[in-house]
Design a protein around this motif. Structure first.
Motif, PDB file in Angstrom:
ATOM      1  N   ASP A  22     -10.333  -9.826  -1.938  1.00 17.08           N
ATOM      2  CA  ASP A  22      -9.413  -8.705  -1.759  1.00 17.08           C
ATOM      3  C   ASP A  22      -9.607  -7.580  -2.759  1.00 17.08           C
ATOM      4  O   ASP A  22      -8.792  -6.656  -2.819  1.00 17.08           O
ATOM      5  CB  ASP A  22      -7.974  -9.209  -1.838  1.00 17.08           C
ATOM      6  CG  ASP A  22      -7.633  -9.774  -3.204  1.00 17.08           C
ATOM      7  OD1 ASP A  22      -8.577 -10.121  -3.943  1.00 17.08           O
ATOM      8  OD2 ASP A  22      -6.430  -9.864  -3.524  1.00 17.08           O
ATOM      9  N   ALA A  23     -10.675  -7.610  -3.548  1.00 17.88           N
ATOM     10  CA  ALA A  23     -10.883  -6.574  -4.563  1.00 17.88           C
ATOM     11  C   ALA A  23     -11.061  -5.199  -3.927  1.00 17.88           C
ATOM     12  O   ALA A  23     -10.344  -4.242  -4.256  1.00 17.88           O
ATOM     13  CB  ALA A  23     -12.087  -6.920  -5.431  1.00 17.88           C
ATOM     14  N   MET A  39      -3.783  -0.231  -8.432  1.00 17.61           N
ATOM     15  CA  MET A  39      -4.994  -0.264  -9.254  1.00 17.61           C
ATOM     16  C   MET A  39      -4.966  -1.454 -10.212  1.00 17.61           C
ATOM     17  O   MET A  39      -5.971  -2.116 -10.454  1.00 17.61           O
ATOM     18  CB  MET A  39      -5.137   1.049 -10.019  1.00 17.61           C
ATOM     19  CG  MET A  39      -5.462   2.245  -9.140  1.00 17.61           C
ATOM     20  SD  MET A  39      -5.272   3.833  -9.992  1.00 17.61           S
ATOM     21  CE  MET A  39      -6.529   3.698 -11.256  1.00 17.61           C
ATOM     22  N   ALA A  73     -13.071  -0.183  -8.904  1.00 14.59           N
ATOM     23  CA  ALA A  73     -13.140  -1.617  -8.656  1.00 14.59           C
ATOM     24  C   ALA A  73     -14.378  -2.241  -9.301  1.00 14.59           C
ATOM     25  O   ALA A  73     -14.378  -3.434  -9.630  1.00 14.59           O
ATOM     26  CB  ALA A  73     -13.145  -1.883  -7.150  1.00 14.59           C
ATOM     27  N   VAL A 123      -6.046  -4.745  -8.572  1.00 14.89           N
ATOM     28  CA  VAL A 123      -7.441  -4.943  -8.149  1.00 14.89           C
ATOM     29  C   VAL A 123      -8.110  -5.932  -9.110  1.00 14.89           C
ATOM     30  O   VAL A 123      -8.171  -5.671 -10.314  1.00 14.89           O
ATOM     31  CB  VAL A 123      -8.216  -3.607  -8.135  1.00 14.89           C
ATOM     32  CG1 VAL A 123      -9.688  -3.846  -7.803  1.00 14.89           C
ATOM     33  CG2 VAL A 123      -7.589  -2.639  -7.148  1.00 14.89           C
ATOM     34  N   ARG A 175     -13.340   3.099  -5.323  1.00 12.17           N
ATOM     35  CA  ARG A 175     -14.439   2.128  -5.179  1.00 12.17           C
ATOM     36  C   ARG A 175     -15.138   1.926  -6.516  1.00 12.17           C
ATOM     37  O   ARG A 175     -15.480   0.798  -6.899  1.00 12.17           O
ATOM     38  CB  ARG A 175     -15.435   2.605  -4.119  1.00 12.17           C
ATOM     39  CG  ARG A 175     -14.948   2.441  -2.681  1.00 12.17           C
ATOM     40  CD  ARG A 175     -16.080   2.612  -1.683  1.00 12.17           C
ATOM     41  NE  ARG A 175     -16.654   3.965  -1.734  1.00 12.17           N
ATOM     42  CZ  ARG A 175     -16.224   4.974  -0.977  1.00 12.17           C
ATOM     43  NH1 ARG A 175     -15.215   4.780  -0.131  1.00 12.17           N
ATOM     44  NH2 ARG A 175     -16.788   6.163  -1.052  1.00 12.17           N
ATOM     45  N   ARG A 219      -7.923  -4.038  -1.969  1.00 10.62           N
ATOM     46  CA  ARG A 219      -6.892  -3.470  -2.832  1.00 10.62           C
ATOM     47  C   ARG A 219      -7.274  -2.073  -3.307  1.00 10.62           C
ATOM     48  O   ARG A 219      -6.444  -1.165  -3.389  1.00 10.62           O
ATOM     49  CB  ARG A 219      -6.675  -4.384  -4.046  1.00 10.62           C
ATOM     50  CG  ARG A 219      -5.927  -5.659  -3.759  1.00 10.62           C
ATOM     51  CD  ARG A 219      -4.473  -5.388  -3.427  1.00 10.62           C
ATOM     52  NE  ARG A 219      -3.694  -6.606  -3.331  1.00 10.62           N
ATOM     53  CZ  ARG A 219      -2.436  -6.659  -2.958  1.00 10.62           C
ATOM     54  NH1 ARG A 219      -1.811  -5.529  -2.629  1.00 10.62           N
ATOM     55  NH2 ARG A 219      -1.784  -7.798  -2.875  1.00 10.62           N
ATOM     56  N   ALA A 220      -8.543  -1.887  -3.623  1.00  7.26           N
ATOM     57  CA  ALA A 220      -9.022  -0.571  -4.055  1.00  7.26           C
ATOM     58  C   ALA A 220      -8.849   0.446  -2.935  1.00  7.26           C
ATOM     59  O   ALA A 220      -8.475   1.605  -3.184  1.00  7.26           O
ATOM     60  CB  ALA A 220     -10.477  -0.659  -4.492  1.00  7.26           C
ATOM     61  N   VAL A 257     -15.389  -8.074  -8.611  1.00 11.91           N
ATOM     62  CA  VAL A 257     -15.541  -7.357  -7.350  1.00 11.91           C
ATOM     63  C   VAL A 257     -15.934  -8.282  -6.220  1.00 11.91           C
ATOM     64  O   VAL A 257     -15.795  -7.947  -5.040  1.00 11.91           O
ATOM     65  CB  VAL A 257     -16.575  -6.217  -7.509  1.00 11.91           C
ATOM     66  CG1 VAL A 257     -17.993  -6.784  -7.560  1.00 11.91           C
ATOM     67  CG2 VAL A 257     -16.449  -5.206  -6.371  1.00 11.91           C
TER      68      VAL A 257
END
Length: 237
Positions: free
Chosen positions: A161-162, A150, A58, A153, A55, A165-166, A157
């Motif tokens: 989808d950020a 990674m 990201a 990402v 998290r 993906r994270a 943010v």
């Protein structure tokens, strides 16, 4: 020599010790990965840390630090995979030189037994080493998947989808770590299985000590207390 003849070379304590070794290997891993809710293991606590890492990753514009971390994890799994493969080669070489194996074993135990007895005992060690090697190789590959996720990402943010993906990267990271930990436990029990060359009772003692060491590290270590404090959990658990 038939299979029944080979089995007859072992005494009941040998079968009991071998069963204990296998049960301990399976049961220890299951308890660590499925601990009681009131007493999480270090592995489970670290899974939450890894989710937090992804998290934060990201939210960072510069992710060089995260790339270095995942690279270090891959190097660690590659090292243990290589070490396991080298050890497998050493055990196979020992199996190919049974005369020397019998001489060393008889010097240590003062027990005379056919070569097949010592070879079967070493095959158990080989089984654990092969399992460790496969776990490390798969873990190394999963860390590679994690690195790719990674990289996928988005830097923004706010992109839909950020965080998704994270979260995917976090779960792959956790799965890779689970495989790495399984490989380490296989190495621990491989070392314990070598005690069978001394006697069945030596194998029992080595297995119990290995279980106790793993349990302490996962459920009663100072590092666990630190993680509990970070998670806001009562350290009296």
């Amino acid at each position: 020599m038939t299979l029944l003849d080979q089995i007859s070379l072992f005494a009941p304590p040998d079968f009991a010790a071998f069963a204990l070794l296998l049960i301990a290997g399976v049961l220890t891993g299951w308890v660590i990965e499925h601990p009681p809710a009131s007493r999480p293991s270090v592995s489970l606590l670290m899974a939450d840390v890894r989710r937090g890492w992804m998290r934060q990753m990201a939210l960072r514009d510069n992710r060089i630090f995260d790339a270095q971390l995942i690279g270090n994890l891959r190097q660690g799994t590659a090292f243990f995979a290589s070490a396991s493969l080298i050890t497998i080669g050493g055990v196979l070489a020992t199996l190919g030189n049974t005369d020397q194996l019998i001489g060393v074993a008889e010097d240590l135990t003062a027990i005379s037994a056919p070569a097949i007895v010592w070879e079967l005992k070493l095959l158990v060690t080989l089984m654990f080493l092969a399992n460790a090697f496969l776990k490390f190789v798969w873990s190394h590959r999963l860390f590679g998947y994690c690195a790719a996720l990674m990289g996928a990402v988005p830097n923004d943010v706010g992109t839909s989808d950020a965080l998704a993906r994270a979260a995917q990267a976090a779960e792959i990271n956790i799965t890779a770590t689970r495989g790495f930990n399984r490989g380490l436990r296989a190495l621990y029990f491989a070392l314990a299985s070598v005690a069978w060359l001394l006697s069945a009772w030596a194998l029992v003692v080595a297995t119990v000590l290995t279980m106790a060491m793993i349990w302490r590290r996962e459920f009663a270590s100072a590092s666990r207390l630190v993680l509990l404090e970070g998670a806001g959990e009562d350290t009296a658990l």
